[in-house]
Design an enzyme around this catalytic site. Structure first.
Site, short mmCIF file in Angstrom:
data_model
loop_
_atom_site.label_atom_id
_atom_site.label_comp_id
_atom_site.label_asym_id
_atom_site.label_seq_id
_atom_site.Cartn_x
_atom_site.Cartn_y
_atom_site.Cartn_z
N LYS A 85 2.38 -12.44 3.55
CA LYS A 85 3.60 -12.20 2.75
C LYS A 85 4.57 -13.38 2.92
O LYS A 85 5.12 -13.89 1.94
CB LYS A 85 4.28 -10.90 3.18
CG LYS A 85 3.44 -9.67 2.86
CD LYS A 85 4.13 -8.37 3.25
CE LYS A 85 3.11 -7.26 3.46
NZ LYS A 85 2.22 -7.04 2.33
N LYS A 96 -3.25 -9.77 -2.25
CA LYS A 96 -2.47 -9.47 -3.46
C LYS A 96 -1.11 -10.19 -3.47
O LYS A 96 -0.58 -10.48 -4.54
CB LYS A 96 -2.31 -7.98 -3.69
CG LYS A 96 -1.44 -7.24 -2.71
CD LYS A 96 -0.14 -6.80 -3.26
CE LYS A 96 0.70 -6.10 -2.24
NZ LYS A 96 0.62 -6.51 -0.82
N GLY A 112 0.81 -1.22 0.00
CA GLY A 112 0.00 0.00 0.00
C GLY A 112 0.84 1.27 0.00
O GLY A 112 0.46 2.28 -0.59
N ASN A 113 2.02 1.23 0.66
CA ASN A 113 2.84 2.45 0.75
C ASN A 113 3.49 2.82 -0.59
O ASN A 113 4.06 3.89 -0.73
CB ASN A 113 3.91 2.32 1.85
CG ASN A 113 4.98 1.28 1.51
OD1 ASN A 113 4.70 0.27 0.86
ND2 ASN A 113 6.20 1.53 1.94
N LYS A 128 -13.62 -9.78 5.86
CA LYS A 128 -13.07 -8.50 5.42
C LYS A 128 -14.16 -7.43 5.36
O LYS A 128 -15.06 -7.51 4.51
CB LYS A 128 -12.46 -8.63 4.02
CG LYS A 128 -11.21 -9.47 3.98
CD LYS A 128 -9.99 -8.61 4.17
CE LYS A 128 -8.73 -9.48 4.19
NZ LYS A 128 -7.53 -8.71 4.53
#
Lengths: 314, 314
Positions: free
Chosen positions: B277, B215, B13-14, B131
């Site tokens: 991740k 993702k 996101g960053n 979510k």
């Protein structure tokens, strides 16, 4: 017609939504599924096809929601709304077309490419924006927006004031390299809504601008760039007509570019409707010997490719 | 590192928005431009790259605007909002990356492919959606929505009731054929936001569903599918750590898959943050001999590829 004739297909608004039906995504998917039956049939005839579609109502609604909700989340610029509409419509077409091809036992990949189309920042259209977009405002709100954001605002049909943006000519397609690589193996959906309009930034890159590119003219650029054989413009009517909607209306089956130009000069075609289609058709047919354009309805497309319907411009 | 190593890069996101900065498109374009400096540098090292990005805040805001404006224009289903976010973010990345490559005199095409990712309709996640998405509602409104639309609603952190959707595992990428054709010549932006989630419709086609795909896991699927050499997961931290944020925090430079699994089992990594991740990194490193994964920060990415930073999982 030999196999592997390359056809760029420009889909009109009625390929995505029927007039009078609700503007929901569910309804769009239903109409797109019907449209994709025709597209799949064309693909099964052995044509290599690329697809360009309009986005007028869709991008209008994306902008409308974005402006309406601006107090809860920042409004999106118009170029971004165009990019969003390419994702929305491209998704529906690629999902539905894949399904219709599969039913016909034809396994060709289908993919949407987000597409930027270059316009000239010195295009005359920027001096006289004409395309209304987004919400209607009161005169006071409109003056405030014009002052704060520098938007050009115009009174629209007695319903209030709206932002207007220019409709410049498409010059080039930024992602043309990508479609050249995919064209022979994949059905590509590109230049949605005429493409996201960008101008050269003077540093070798591009910057988005608020503008509307005519999707038939963008399809013409694409057809030239990828050396297509046929530009197939699909709309609501089976044939182009002169004296349209008059007692002496005459439907045209085949015309030369010179005849088409004469009819354009005589004012037979409505600006913003049939005029840009005929203009795009002539541009493509004149661009290289052997190229031809066809204007017809979605449901006559297959017959028109066989020479049995539509208006052929060569 | 030899030339033409294939790297799938998953952007956190960053890479799209800095925390605390306004959620405008202009600000996103500014941050994306910085991100693309790093991506262009990686491309200039001779790596073949494909890019996957998140879309959490963006799709949330698209849905928010759409739900908020539902009285003036129909709200869009969540799968369509995902498709729209792919158009939005892909447009910014392809525009900025092309510009940064051009500055470095590297002329590689860049294109965004709208991507559907298949999930299993029997995935356990559909039984327990977790979510939260969209607007907050009162208990009464929430009950009405649950009744009218069949959505699952849950109370969220004392701020009201929200719709929750499942987060199923990605199984396959529908448009994988297209990236296989483009991969060696074009930088492809794919699987944005983890991809638009679709399920098999039993007739050889796919249907969109309301779900969120991680993702990093989608990037892992992509990396396997296109036979990449490295899965590079970019996030906020330079290295993965155990005992994170404790006095005995230990940053990891290189770990085996077995060590990673042990640390996962011991609960060292936060669900919804570092855990997926590490999970994706292990899945890829285990999928075929020679494959490796790297987790690092955006700004350490180039060093990490040289083995001078980041956490290597092999």
């Amino acid at each position: 017609m030999p196999n592997l004739t390359r056809v760029v297909i420009a889909l009109g608004g009625n390929a995505l939504q029927e007039s009078g039906s609700p503007a929901t995504a569910e309804e769009q998917l239903r109409v797109v599924t019907k449209t994709c039956e025709t597209l799949a049939d064309i693909s099964c005839q052995g044509y290599e096809i690329a697809i360009v579609h309009g986005n007028g109502p869709q991008v209008g609604r994306i902008l409308l929601a974005s402006e309406y909700a601006k107090d809860v989340t920042p409004a999106m610029p118009f170029d971004v709304c165009g990019a969003m509409s390419q994702g929305y419509i491209g998704y529906h077409i690629q999902q539905s077309l894949r399904k219709e091809l599969h039913k016909r036992n034809r396994h060709v990949p289908v993919a949407t490419i987000v597409t930027q189309v270059v316009v000239d920042k010195d295009d005359e259209a920027f001096k006289n924006p004409t395309k209304p977009i987004g919400l209607f405002y009161s005169k006071e709100e409109s003056d405030e927006i014009a002052r704060d954001k520098g938007f050009v605002m115009k009174e629209d049909s007695g319903r209030g004031w709206r932002r207007v943006v220019p409709s410049p000519m498409p010059k080039a397609i930024v992602e043309v390299d990508t479609i050249e690589r995919l064209w022979s193996s994949t059905i590509v959906i590109m230049c949605g809504g005429g493409g996201i309009p960008v101008i050269e930034d003077g540093e070798g890159g591009y910057t988005g601008v608020a503008a509307v590119i005519d999707k038939d003219l963008a399809a013409e650029r694409l057809a030239e760039a990828i050396n297509a054989d046929i530009l197939l413009i699909l709309t609501e009517v089976e044939k182009v007509a002169i004296n349209f909607n008059k007692p002496d209306q005459k439907n045209l089956s085949e015309i030369s570019c010179d005849e088409a130009k004469k009819y354009m000069a005589e004012g037979h075609f409505a600006p913003g409707s049939m005029l840009p289609k005929v203009k795009a058709a002539v541009m493509f047919a004149e661009s290289k010997p052997g190229r031809k354009s066809i204007i017809t309805s979605l449901y006559s497309a297959n017959e028109a490719l066989k020479g049995e319907s539509g208006t052929l411009i060569r």
